[in-house]
Motif scaffolding. Structure first.
Motif, PDB file in Angstrom:
ATOM      1  N   GLY A 105       0.825  -1.199   0.000  1.00  0.00           N
ATOM      2  CA  GLY A 105       0.000   0.000   0.000  1.00  0.00           C
ATOM      3  C   GLY A 105       0.857   1.246   0.000  1.00  0.00           C
ATOM      4  O   GLY A 105       1.945   1.267   0.592  1.00  0.00           O
ATOM      5  N   GLY A 106       0.373   2.276  -0.638  1.00  0.00           N
ATOM      6  CA  GLY A 106       1.056   3.557  -0.675  1.00  0.00           C
ATOM      7  C   GLY A 106       0.248   4.635   0.019  1.00  0.00           C
ATOM      8  O   GLY A 106      -0.472   4.370   0.990  1.00  0.00           O
ATOM      9  N   GLU A 107       0.321   5.838  -0.502  1.00  0.00           N
ATOM     10  CA  GLU A 107      -0.367   6.981   0.091  1.00  0.00           C
ATOM     11  C   GLU A 107      -1.858   6.718   0.242  1.00  0.00           C
ATOM     12  O   GLU A 107      -2.537   6.284  -0.685  1.00  0.00           O
ATOM     13  CB  GLU A 107      -0.155   8.213  -0.794  1.00  0.00           C
ATOM     14  CG  GLU A 107      -0.869   9.467  -0.302  1.00  0.00           C
ATOM     15  CD  GLU A 107      -0.831  10.595  -1.315  1.00  0.00           C
ATOM     16  OE1 GLU A 107      -1.289  11.710  -0.969  1.00  0.00           O
ATOM     17  OE2 GLU A 107      -0.354  10.366  -2.445  1.00  0.00           O
ATOM     18  N   VAL A 109      -3.501   4.497   1.882  1.00  0.00           N
ATOM     19  CA  VAL A 109      -3.923   3.143   2.235  1.00  0.00           C
ATOM     20  C   VAL A 109      -3.388   2.849   3.630  1.00  0.00           C
ATOM     21  O   VAL A 109      -2.198   3.031   3.901  1.00  0.00           O
ATOM     22  CB  VAL A 109      -3.417   2.093   1.229  1.00  0.00           C
ATOM     23  CG1 VAL A 109      -3.699   0.676   1.716  1.00  0.00           C
ATOM     24  CG2 VAL A 109      -4.080   2.319  -0.130  1.00  0.00           C
ATOM     25  N   VAL A 154       1.852  -1.255  -6.089  1.00  0.00           N
ATOM     26  CA  VAL A 154       1.578  -0.385  -4.941  1.00  0.00           C
ATOM     27  C   VAL A 154       0.225   0.288  -5.175  1.00  0.00           C
ATOM     28  O   VAL A 154       0.040   0.990  -6.170  1.00  0.00           O
ATOM     29  CB  VAL A 154       2.678   0.676  -4.749  1.00  0.00           C
ATOM     30  CG1 VAL A 154       2.323   1.597  -3.570  1.00  0.00           C
ATOM     31  CG2 VAL A 154       4.036   0.017  -4.509  1.00  0.00           C
ATOM     32  N   SER A 156      -2.656   2.945  -3.993  1.00  0.00           N
ATOM     33  CA  SER A 156      -2.752   4.182  -3.209  1.00  0.00           C
ATOM     34  C   SER A 156      -4.100   4.852  -3.437  1.00  0.00           C
ATOM     35  O   SER A 156      -4.799   4.575  -4.411  1.00  0.00           O
ATOM     36  CB  SER A 156      -1.614   5.141  -3.565  1.00  0.00           C
ATOM     37  OG  SER A 156      -1.663   5.489  -4.933  1.00  0.00           O
ATOM     38  N   PRO A 158      -5.121   8.849  -2.865  1.00  0.00           N
ATOM     39  CA  PRO A 158      -4.693  10.163  -2.375  1.00  0.00           C
ATOM     40  C   PRO A 158      -5.615  10.799  -1.348  1.00  0.00           C
ATOM     41  O   PRO A 158      -5.161  11.541  -0.481  1.00  0.00           O
ATOM     42  CB  PRO A 158      -4.623  10.997  -3.667  1.00  0.00           C
ATOM     43  CG  PRO A 158      -4.308   9.992  -4.735  1.00  0.00           C
ATOM     44  CD  PRO A 158      -5.063   8.756  -4.333  1.00  0.00           C
TER      45      PRO A 158
END
Length: 380
Positions: A105-107, A109, A154, A156, A158
């Motif tokens: 996971g990225g931004e 998450v 990844v 995400s 925002p």
């Protein structure tokens, strides 16, 4: 692209379904993988969801570099928009020196910080079914383009950190964003009025068919347990979702002789506290209820404090086991549940309950539950 056109009848309403954040993530991952491996982004991709329903979604905001590509899918909640309706779910796919497909996971998450959830502590809050969907879609893209290297995905969102404040994630110990969820891939509308209408129609049909004794379960867990573990015949059965009070009221009004309620301890411990609409947006109270009964049964302060910090009822039962309190607390909880159900049903309809957990099996039965269960043999 037009809205997702899949409808279900809920009560007397025709409601449009949507698709989950898990479906969005899988579709975005497929699009990003296609862009990376072929150099071209298809305008849309079609995903076969676990529910057996195909979803075609538009791919948005593509970008790419030498060894990576990214795109997004917009979440569609159908006629049941939740906090994530309309938000963009991104997937970035990049080449990796490690063979196979890895998912993170990225931004936006969330990250799991407490045990007892679908993913382990430290992992991105991308549940196991969405992870499987993502891996299947990326694997299909690799096969289509003859790629046998490693790829990292990844996911995400925002807006996820802001949106997560409207969910239960902070309380569950999921920090930094939303969860990527969905066991079926499809969002089925949850109009309260329509669900209650549907419940009443089910009971009306049972009454019209001559049923006098019925089984009620909140949902799939209860139905499966009633059939597979208790061995009940469910020819005279209906679901009530979170609307247990409505189910009791309508059944009593129709003149049913008896109602056997079978449900997970996570729902029925709320009912033991007098909560008759068990949706988490309306009320929770599971930990408070369990703490109260633990204290009534002699639990010390340390045990009660530990219970108060638990996330799931299974974790709470484990704590009670460790303190030697499970049997006493479940008996106390059963008594409270029995009192609440009989108060709600009144004197004209017999009502009993069985509650369970998938880990521990039956945890409690009111005094007359076996008698009512015997009215529903497997042949019925």
């Amino acid at each position: 692209m037009s809205d997702f056109e899949h409808y279900i009848s809920v009560g007397r309403e025709r409601l449009r379904c949507g698709y989950t954040t898990g479906t969005c993530a899988a579709a975005a991952a497929r699009g990003a993988a296609e862009l990376l491996l072929s150099g071209q982004l298809p305008p849309a991709v079609r995903i076969d969801t676990p529910a057996g329903i195909s979803v075609e979604v538009e791919l948005l905001e593509p970008s790419s570099g030498t060894d990576w590509a990214s795109c997004a899918v917009r979440k569609d909640g159908g006629d049941d928009p939740d906090a994530t309706h309309g938000t963009l779910i991104f997937a970035r796919v990049e080449r990796s020196a490690t063979q196979g497909i890895t998912i993170d996971g990225g931004e936006g998450v969330g990250r799991v910080t407490r045990p007892g959830l679908d993913q382990p502590v430290g992992a991105a809050a991308i549940n196991h079914v969405p992870r499987q969907m993502i891996e299947q879609q990326v694997s299909a893209a690799m096969a289509a383009h003859g790629s046998d290297g490693g790829l990292k995905v990844v996911i995400s969102a925002p807006e996820g950190e802001r949106l997560a404040q409207k969910t239960f994630n902070p309380r569950l110990g999921i920090v930094g964003g939303i969860s990527i969820l969905g066991t079926s891939g499809i969002v089925r509308p949850m109009s309260e009025a329509a669900l209650i209408d549907s419940l009443r129609l089910e009971q009306d049909m049972l009454a019209a068919a001559g049923a006098t004794d019925i089984v009620v379960t909140p949902g799939n867990y209860g139905e499966t347990f009633a059939r597979e573990v208790l061995g009940l015949g469910l020819g005279r059965w209906c679901t009530c979702s979170n609307y247990i009070g409505e189910a009791i009221d309508h059944a009593a009004g129709l003149g049913f002789r008896s109602l056997l309620l079978v449900g997970h301890v996570g729902k029925l411990c709320k009912v033991a506290a007098g909560v008759m609409n068990t949706h988490s947006r309306v009320a929770d109270g599971r930990r408070e209820t369990l703490c109260t009964h633990a204290a009534l049964c002699g639990g010390d302060r340390a045990t009660v404090e530990t219970l108060y910090r638990t996330i799931t009822t299974d974790d709470a039962v484990a704590i009670l086991d460790g303190a030697g309190l499970r049997e006493a607390v479940m008996a106390s909880l059963t008594q409270a549940l029995d009192e609440q159900l009989k108060r709600r049903a009144g004197a004209k309809m017999a009502i009993e309950a069985i509650f369970f957990s998938n880990r521990y099996g039956i945890l409690g039965k009111t005094a007359g539950a076996d008698r009512l269960a015997a009215l529903h043999p497997i042949s019925s």
